[in-house]
Scaffold this active site. Structure first.
Site, PDB file in Angstrom:
ATOM      1  N   SER A 141     -76.366   1.097 -46.463  1.00 40.64           N
ATOM      2  CA  SER A 141     -75.276   2.110 -46.595  1.00 40.64           C
ATOM      3  C   SER A 141     -73.930   1.640 -46.230  1.00 40.64           C
ATOM      4  O   SER A 141     -73.779   0.847 -45.319  1.00 40.64           O
ATOM      5  CB  SER A 141     -75.507   3.182 -45.661  1.00 40.64           C
ATOM      6  OG  SER A 141     -74.588   4.154 -45.774  1.00 40.64           O
ATOM      7  N   TYR A 166     -77.677   6.795 -36.695  1.00 38.60           N
ATOM      8  CA  TYR A 166     -78.185   6.544 -37.912  1.00 38.60           C
ATOM      9  C   TYR A 166     -77.479   5.536 -38.791  1.00 38.60           C
ATOM     10  O   TYR A 166     -78.043   4.622 -39.111  1.00 38.60           O
ATOM     11  CB  TYR A 166     -77.972   7.657 -38.947  1.00 38.60           C
ATOM     12  CG  TYR A 166     -77.933   7.283 -40.697  1.00 38.60           C
ATOM     13  CD1 TYR A 166     -76.708   7.140 -41.145  1.00 38.60           C
ATOM     14  CD2 TYR A 166     -79.110   7.096 -40.947  1.00 38.60           C
ATOM     15  CE1 TYR A 166     -76.664   6.649 -42.669  1.00 38.60           C
ATOM     16  CE2 TYR A 166     -79.147   6.648 -42.397  1.00 38.60           C
ATOM     17  CZ  TYR A 166     -77.987   6.513 -43.270  1.00 38.60           C
ATOM     18  OH  TYR A 166     -78.077   6.113 -44.238  1.00 38.60           O
ATOM     19  N   LYS A 170     -78.896   1.363 -39.706  1.00 33.59           N
ATOM     20  CA  LYS A 170     -78.556   0.609 -40.902  1.00 33.59           C
ATOM     21  C   LYS A 170     -77.977  -0.952 -40.610  1.00 33.59           C
ATOM     22  O   LYS A 170     -78.230  -1.809 -41.052  1.00 33.59           O
ATOM     23  CB  LYS A 170     -77.616   1.162 -41.861  1.00 33.59           C
ATOM     24  CG  LYS A 170     -78.246   2.471 -42.316  1.00 33.59           C
ATOM     25  CD  LYS A 170     -79.480   2.181 -43.119  1.00 33.59           C
ATOM     26  CE  LYS A 170     -80.205   3.454 -43.980  1.00 33.59           C
ATOM     27  NZ  LYS A 170     -81.390   3.099 -44.679  1.00 33.59           N
TER      28      LYS A 170
HETATM   29  C1  WQD Z   1     -68.476  13.891 -48.520  1.00 36.59           C
HETATM   30  C2  WQD Z   1     -67.261  14.389 -48.470  1.00 36.59           C
HETATM   31  C3  WQD Z   1     -66.926  15.432 -46.342  1.00 36.59           C
HETATM   32  C4  WQD Z   1     -69.892  18.499 -46.836  1.00 36.59           C
HETATM   33  C5  WQD Z   1     -73.069  10.647 -45.678  1.00 36.59           C
HETATM   34  C6  WQD Z   1     -73.597   9.487 -44.821  1.00 36.59           C
HETATM   35  C7  WQD Z   1     -73.605   8.370 -45.644  1.00 36.59           C
HETATM   36  C8  WQD Z   1     -74.717   8.442 -46.802  1.00 36.59           C
HETATM   37  C9  WQD Z   1     -74.011   9.876 -47.604  1.00 36.59           C
HETATM   38  C10 WQD Z   1     -77.011   8.209 -46.253  1.00 36.59           C
HETATM   39  C11 WQD Z   1     -66.504  14.249 -47.235  1.00 36.59           C
HETATM   40  C12 WQD Z   1     -66.961  16.522 -47.497  1.00 36.59           C
HETATM   41  C13 WQD Z   1     -69.211  17.333 -46.986  1.00 36.59           C
HETATM   42  C14 WQD Z   1     -69.529  19.774 -46.807  1.00 36.59           C
HETATM   43  C15 WQD Z   1     -67.433  18.921 -47.494  1.00 36.59           C
HETATM   44  N1  WQD Z   1     -76.114   8.779 -46.367  1.00 36.59           N
HETATM   45  N2  WQD Z   1     -67.832  17.568 -47.345  1.00 36.59           N
HETATM   46  N3  WQD Z   1     -68.276  20.054 -47.339  1.00 36.59           N
HETATM   47  O1  WQD Z   1     -70.437  11.793 -45.160  1.00 36.59           O
HETATM   48  O2  WQD Z   1     -69.348  10.609 -47.337  1.00 36.59           O
HETATM   49  O3  WQD Z   1     -71.888  10.514 -46.126  1.00 36.59           O
HETATM   50  O4  WQD Z   1     -73.955  10.951 -46.867  1.00 36.59           O
HETATM   51  O5  WQD Z   1     -76.969   6.907 -46.443  1.00 36.59           O
HETATM   52  O6  WQD Z   1     -74.509   7.417 -44.821  1.00 36.59           O
HETATM   53  O7  WQD Z   1     -72.586   9.519 -43.927  1.00 36.59           O
HETATM   54  O8  WQD Z   1     -71.328  12.371 -47.385  1.00 36.59           O
HETATM   55  O9  WQD Z   1     -71.732  14.344 -48.618  1.00 36.59           O
HETATM   56  O10 WQD Z   1     -71.729  14.646 -45.905  1.00 36.59           O
HETATM   57  O11 WQD Z   1     -69.507  14.011 -47.455  1.00 36.59           O
HETATM   58  O12 WQD Z   1     -66.245  19.146 -47.359  1.00 36.59           O
HETATM   59  O13 WQD Z   1     -70.231  20.822 -46.780  1.00 36.59           O
HETATM   60  O14 WQD Z   1     -67.461  15.930 -48.612  1.00 36.59           O
HETATM   61  O15 WQD Z   1     -65.663  15.755 -45.649  1.00 36.59           O
HETATM   62  O16 WQD Z   1     -65.258  14.142 -47.374  1.00 36.59           O
HETATM   63  P1  WQD Z   1     -70.643  11.307 -46.449  1.00 36.59           P
HETATM   64  P2  WQD Z   1     -71.003  13.960 -47.340  1.00 36.59           P
END
Ligand code: WQD
Length: 355
Positions: A141, A166, A170
């Site tokens: 990741s 987590y 990785k």
């Molecule tokens: C994306 C953007 C949030 C939810 C995570 C893990 C990473 C990988 C992918 C496994 C950010 C914003 C989110 C919400 C929002 N997982 N957001 N409202 O955090 O980039 O990555 O998932 O491998 O390891 O860290 O993904 O989809 O949670 O967030 O505004 O309800 O959306 O702040 O900018 P992230 P995400």
């Protein structure tokens, strides 16, 4: 399946795993799925069979594709179970997805995350070594880059301390596999660093099916779109980004799956460890995603601006050049296609794989 190269897919009933099984079968591989179903459904495997059977009728998959996948409900921690599977099948290589993956949950349950994700990898590699199978693609990741000094992120960017258990798993598994390669250069190891996988197979039959309230943006938006949730929570609009909301590199899960097939094909005559980013190289903001999903579902989706989420970075997207140069792979689908496919899955399966 004997004439095919058989790939053991750990966690193969999961979101990325099931999509990868389809691409493997369509590419002529045999597939052996091991999944304990703790965070997935066997229905996904049934639907994979159905999808590749249809593809075969259209000449897009080998005629025997649907008969070339077997499923074992087992936990990768169970050495005896793995040994039975290696006894039953001539395994050419392994794609290792199995692992807990919720960032927030990992902070609450570090022991469970370290034990499950690290020990299952050690058991898997030990059985592989014992059976002379030394080809592995690991589901890593972009989280190993931590808070990036600059974007886009290339594979030469330094790995940073993770911000949660987590992410550390990785980070640590990459180190374990790298050390294994140093000890025995006969291993072929590809570490695929995913950015943000979203979307679903165009059939609408398989997709992301998180338990409870989704942590990730797109499954949450999809549940707002079907009316299960009232409004999209936007975690902060005061970042130093074009519209103030977080920017990420969203990649279609089918593109991601095809990257795994490219990695297997590439490693056929290679040795050593290769690190490859799987991303599009394009950053999209939270509001970009909401707009694209609104276009996909045909209505404006309500948003609720909230404070930043702890641990989030402002922006993160890939430099995708190495994947194209080394693997000959490049993402094809854009954000609108990702959201259209995600919407189709969610609207056809409002309760995911549950009845
Ligand atoms: C994306 C953007 C949030 C939810 C995570 C893990 C990473 C990988 C992918 C496994 C950010 C914003 C989110 C919400 C929002 N997982 N957001 N409202 O955090 O980039 O990555 O998932 O491998 O390891 O860290 O993904 O989809 O949670 O967030 O505004 O309800 O959306 O702040 O900018 P992230 P995400």
């Amino acid at each position: 399946m004997s004439e095919k190269k058989n790939i053991l897919v750990t966690g193969g009933a999961g979101f990325i795993g099931s999509h990868t099984c389809i691409e493997l079968l369509q590419a002529g591989y045999g597939v052996v799925v091991v999944d304990d179903l703790s965070n997935s459904s066997e229905k996904a495997v049934d639907r994979v069979r159905s999808i590749v059977a249809d593809a075969a009728k259209e000449g897009k998959a080998p005629a025997d594709a649907a008969e070339s996948i077997v499923f074992y409900k087992e936990n990768v921690l169970d050495r005896a179970a793995l040994e039975r599977i290696f006894d039953a099948h001539d395994i050419y290589g392994v794609i290792h997805f199995a692992g807990y993956k919720a960032v927030g949950e990992s902070v609450e349950k570090p022991l469970e995350y370290y034990h499950n994700n690290l020990v299952n990898t050690l058991v898997l590699c030990d059985v592989m070594r014992e059976r002379g199978c030394k080809n592995i693609v690991f589901s890593s990741s972009a989280t190993v880059y931590g808070e990036p000094d600059s974007v886009p992120l290339s594979e030469s960017a330094p790995k940073k301390p993770a911000t949660n258990p987590y992410g550390w798993t990785k980070w640590m598994i990459e180190q374990i596999l790298t050390d294994l390669s140093v000890a025995d250069p006969a291993w072929n190891i590809v570490l695929l660093r995913y950015f943000n996988p979203i979307g679903a197979h165009e059939s609408g039959l398989i997709g992301e099916d998180p338990k409870g309230i989704p942590n990730n943006l797109v499954p949450y938006v999809a549940q707002v779109a079907i009316g299960k949730l009232p409004a999209v929570r936007v975690f902060g609009n005061d970042y130093d980004t074009p519209d103030g909301t977080g920017v990420r590199d969203y990649i279609h899960v089918v593109d991601l799956a095809r990257g795994h097939v490219a990695a297997l094909n590439w490693m056929a005559d290679k040795h050593g460890v290769e690190v490859v980013n799987l991303g599009t190289g394009k950053g999209s903001s939270v509001l970009d995603v909401v707009a694209a999903f609104s276009r996909a579902c045909g209505r404006e989706l309500p948003v609720d601006i909230q404070p930043r989420r702890a641990g989030d970075v402002a922006e993160n997207y890939a430099d995708p050049r190495k994947a194209e140069e080394v693997l000959g792979w490049k993402a094809e689908y854009d954000l609108d296609r990702m959201c259209a496919d995600s919407w189709r899955w969610q609207s056809m399966n409002p309760n995911g794989y549950a009845e």
